[in-house]
Design a protein around this motif. Structure first.
Motif, PDB file in Angstrom:
ATOM      1  N   GLN A 235     -12.215   0.118  13.604  1.00 14.25           N
ATOM      2  CA  GLN A 235     -12.098  -0.986  12.886  1.00 14.25           C
ATOM      3  C   GLN A 235     -11.992  -0.358  11.504  1.00 14.25           C
ATOM      4  OE1 GLN A 235     -15.747  -3.375  12.802  1.00 14.25           O
ATOM      5  NE2 GLN A 235     -15.310  -3.926  10.752  1.00 14.25           N
ATOM      6  N   ILE A 236     -12.750   0.476  11.055  1.00  9.46           N
ATOM      7  CA  ILE A 236     -12.589   0.949   9.331  1.00  9.46           C
ATOM      8  C   ILE A 236     -11.152   1.409   9.235  1.00  9.46           C
ATOM      9  CG2 ILE A 236     -13.657   2.537   7.674  1.00  9.46           C
ATOM     10  CD1 ILE A 236     -15.323   0.153   8.385  1.00  9.46           C
ATOM     11  N   SER A 237     -10.726   2.418  10.266  1.00 11.49           N
ATOM     12  CA  SER A 237      -9.543   2.852  10.072  1.00 11.49           C
ATOM     13  C   SER A 237      -8.292   2.039  10.129  1.00 11.49           C
ATOM     14  CB  SER A 237      -9.171   3.868  11.426  1.00 11.49           C
ATOM     15  OG  SER A 237     -10.166   4.867  11.417  1.00 11.49           O
ATOM     16  N   CYS A 238      -8.319   0.878  11.051  1.00 11.45           N
ATOM     17  CA  CYS A 238      -7.509  -0.143  10.812  1.00 11.45           C
ATOM     18  C   CYS A 238      -7.476  -0.794   9.567  1.00 11.45           C
ATOM     19  CB  CYS A 238      -7.440  -1.272  11.928  1.00 11.45           C
ATOM     20  SG  CYS A 238      -7.032  -0.505  13.771  1.00 11.45           S
ATOM     21  N   GLU A 239      -8.655  -1.153   8.789  1.00 14.87           N
ATOM     22  CA  GLU A 239      -8.812  -1.882   7.863  1.00 14.87           C
ATOM     23  C   GLU A 239      -8.206  -1.081   6.532  1.00 14.87           C
ATOM     24  OE1 GLU A 239     -12.855  -4.399   8.621  1.00 14.87           O
ATOM     25  OE2 GLU A 239     -13.093  -2.511   7.511  1.00 14.87           O
ATOM     26  N   CYS A 240      -8.294   0.098   6.629  1.00 12.21           N
ATOM     27  CA  CYS A 240      -7.852   0.812   5.706  1.00 12.21           C
ATOM     28  C   CYS A 240      -6.390   1.020   5.807  1.00 12.21           C
ATOM     29  CB  CYS A 240      -8.357   2.462   5.815  1.00 12.21           C
ATOM     30  SG  CYS A 240      -7.611   3.656   4.792  1.00 12.21           S
ATOM     31  N   LYS A 241      -5.816   1.146   6.953  1.00 12.46           N
ATOM     32  CA  LYS A 241      -4.313   1.169   7.012  1.00 12.46           C
ATOM     33  C   LYS A 241      -3.712  -0.089   6.907  1.00 12.46           C
ATOM     34  CE  LYS A 241      -0.043   2.870   9.069  1.00 12.46           C
ATOM     35  NZ  LYS A 241       0.410   3.095  10.229  1.00 12.46           N
ATOM     36  N   ALA A 242      -4.505  -1.107   7.044  1.00 14.82           N
ATOM     37  CA  ALA A 242      -3.919  -2.501   6.878  1.00 14.82           C
ATOM     38  C   ALA A 242      -3.897  -2.931   5.533  1.00 14.82           C
ATOM     39  CB  ALA A 242      -4.673  -3.612   7.468  1.00 14.82           C
ATOM     40  N   ARG A 243      -4.899  -2.296   4.703  1.00 21.97           N
ATOM     41  CA  ARG A 243      -5.030  -2.478   3.169  1.00 21.97           C
ATOM     42  C   ARG A 243      -3.786  -1.770   2.607  1.00 21.97           C
ATOM     43  NH1 ARG A 243     -10.181  -1.435   3.284  1.00 21.97           N
ATOM     44  NH2 ARG A 243     -10.106   0.846   2.853  1.00 21.97           N
ATOM     45  N   VAL A 244      -3.619  -0.542   2.842  1.00 24.54           N
ATOM     46  CA  VAL A 244      -2.681   0.261   2.174  1.00 24.54           C
ATOM     47  C   VAL A 244      -1.336  -0.267   2.539  1.00 24.54           C
ATOM     48  CG1 VAL A 244      -1.376   2.300   2.056  1.00 24.54           C
ATOM     49  CG2 VAL A 244      -3.881   2.178   2.319  1.00 24.54           C
ATOM     50  N   VAL A 245      -1.092  -0.853   3.918  1.00 27.18           N
ATOM     51  CA  VAL A 245       0.174  -1.425   4.257  1.00 27.18           C
ATOM     52  C   VAL A 245       0.546  -2.843   3.441  1.00 27.18           C
ATOM     53  CG1 VAL A 245       1.630  -2.521   6.190  1.00 27.18           C
ATOM     54  CG2 VAL A 245       0.489  -0.326   6.452  1.00 27.18           C
ATOM     55  N   GLY A 246      -0.777  -3.550   3.250  1.00 24.54           N
ATOM     56  CA  GLY A 246      -0.611  -4.663   2.564  1.00 24.54           C
ATOM     57  C   GLY A 246      -0.020  -4.994   1.308  1.00 24.54           C
TER      58      GLY A 246
END
Ligand SMILES: NC(=O)c1ccc[n+]([C@@H]2O[C@H](COP(=O)([O-])OP(=O)(O)OC[C@H]3O[C@@H](n4cnc5c(N)ncnc54)[C@H](O)[C@@H]3O)[C@@H](O)[C@H]2O)c1
Ligand SMILES: [Zn+2]
Length: 375
Positions: A235-246
């Motif tokens: 979850q934390i990894s996906c949130e991090c990547k999603a934030r950067v991609v966003g």
């Protein structure tokens, strides 16, 4: 982010990926496969034709279950099913053409939905088929490797290789839903699983010192594939990547480059040791060590960061050194890397845990020294 017990089963987390009209959700749970049909139908209520494309290694246990659930969950949904051989060679033009032809033969149209079940190879390939068929159809990812869960299924990059040129052809194409079930990892071979942890550690170093500390405390549970620990780490990894991609969906602002921490070294390691000898995550682990050493040598970071990174990689049974690393062959590969600007090597380097910066004008001597320090 929320953590709520679902009525159907164990707790689940949802990560929202905010990309305007291309926004979607990543569901993370353990045992979700049993609920996959419900979730897919919730996200895509008008599902009339599902095209399930699975890695042959996960077809029987996992894709099969999804198909069974889907046909039980919706009488109106027609299901077409196809497998793809395991491994990187499947990300080819020949396989892309075969799948497109299959979609056409199955009567696919603009309303059909591709469901990709497998690791990064299947996600990239099936995602590119989805991006291309009639200029784009809907697409659900069911990643089955840890790397695919925390990295390749987030961010919308899809594509295939040309001979000798990895990921050279592709498209940005966001899925409509990503379904992650940590139980699916139970069949994943140990080395592949541990290799995925390298990307998880990467997120701690580049973006989240608290997460890094959590990883230090929970490394043992992760290595033992404890479902709860895995769910949180994913979850934390996906949130991090999603934030950067966003912040940089199409890799235009440069922000997305922080995800490449350790990767300039890793790509050179992969190329010079022969693809296949080291798994990608293993090369990334060593690459992060070289990058942290380079940061110290350039006066950007201190020994504590490198020591904590080394200890965490060790705790996750990942390599931290490569005795056969050869700066003489690695340097020319690095000069060809995408991150080189005007013949000058540039690196994503840590300044402290949770922060990185893009550093240019790095001399060859400094790079050689950092490589040699990790041999
Ligand atoms: N799109 C992106 O943003 C992105 C990011 C990173 C990597 N990638 C791509 O991802 C690919 C690598 O992905 P990967 O590491 O997942 O490799 P992979 O898809 O080749 O899977 C690794 C191996 O594990 C097997 N496997 C998968 N799931 C399994 C399971 N649950 N149980 C048993 N066996 C299983 C596969 O058959 C394969 O042999 C590369 O092609 C890379 O370019 C893409
Ligand atoms: Zn990577």
């Amino acid at each position: 982010m929320n953590m709520v017990p679902t009525p159907q089963g164990p707790p689940s987390s949802t990560v929202h990926v905010p990309l305007d009209d291309r926004s979607y959700e990543i569901d993370i749970t353990s045992g979700l496969i049993k609920n996959a049909a419900n979730r897919i139908l919730q996200a895509i209520p008008d599902l009339s034709h599902a095209l399930v494309i699975a890695d042959v290694a996960v077809d029987e246990p996992w894709a099969n279950q999804i198909c069974l659930e889907l046909s039980a969950g919706s009488k109106e949904t027609r299901i077409s099913r196809q497998t793809v051989s395991s491994g990187e060679p499947s990300k080819s033009i020949a396989e892309f053409e075969r799948l497109l032809t299959w979609v056409l033969e199955e009567g696919g149209d603009r309303r059909s939905v591709i469901i990709a079940v497998g690791g990064g190879v299947i996600g990239d390939l099936a995602g590119y088929v989805a991006a291309s068929f009639t200029r784009g159809i809907r697409f659900v990812q069911v990643p089955t490797t840890l790397l695919a869960m925390v990295d390749s299924s987030v961010g919308g990059k899809t594509g295939i290789n040309l001979p000798g040129a990895k990921n050279m052809v592709g498209a940005f194409w966001q899925p409509n839903l990503v379904l992650i079930d940590t139980e699916v990892l139970s069949t994943l071979p140990e080395r592949s699983f541990l290799s995925g942890l390298a990307e998880v550690i990467k997120y701690g170093v580049i973006d989240d010192p608290e997460f890094f500390s959590w990883l230090e405390t929970n490394a043992k549970s992760l290595v033992a594939r404890d479902n709860e620990a895995l769910r949180y780490a994913i979850q934390i990894s996906c949130e991090c990547k999603a934030r950067v991609v966003g912040e940089d969906e199409r890799e235009t602002s440069g922000r997305r480059a922080i995800l490449n921490y350790g990767h300039t070294f890793a790509h050179a390691i992969e190329a010079t040791t022969g693809y296949g000898k080291l798994l990608h995550g293993e090369a990334v682990a060593i690459g992060m060590q070289m990058a942290a050493r380079l940061a110290i040598d350039l006066g950007l970071s201190d020994e504590t960061l490198l020591q904590r990174q080394t200890d965490l990689l060790n705790a996750c049974q990942l390599p931290t050194r490569l005795p056969e690393a050869d700066p003489v062959t690695m340097l020319p590969v690095m000069m060809r890397d995408k991150k080189v600007a005007h013949g000058e090597l540039r690196f994503i380097l840590p300044t402290q845990l949770g922060s990185v910066q893009l550093v240019g004008e790095v001399s060859d001597d400094a790079v050689v020294k950092a490589i040699n320090a990790s041999r």
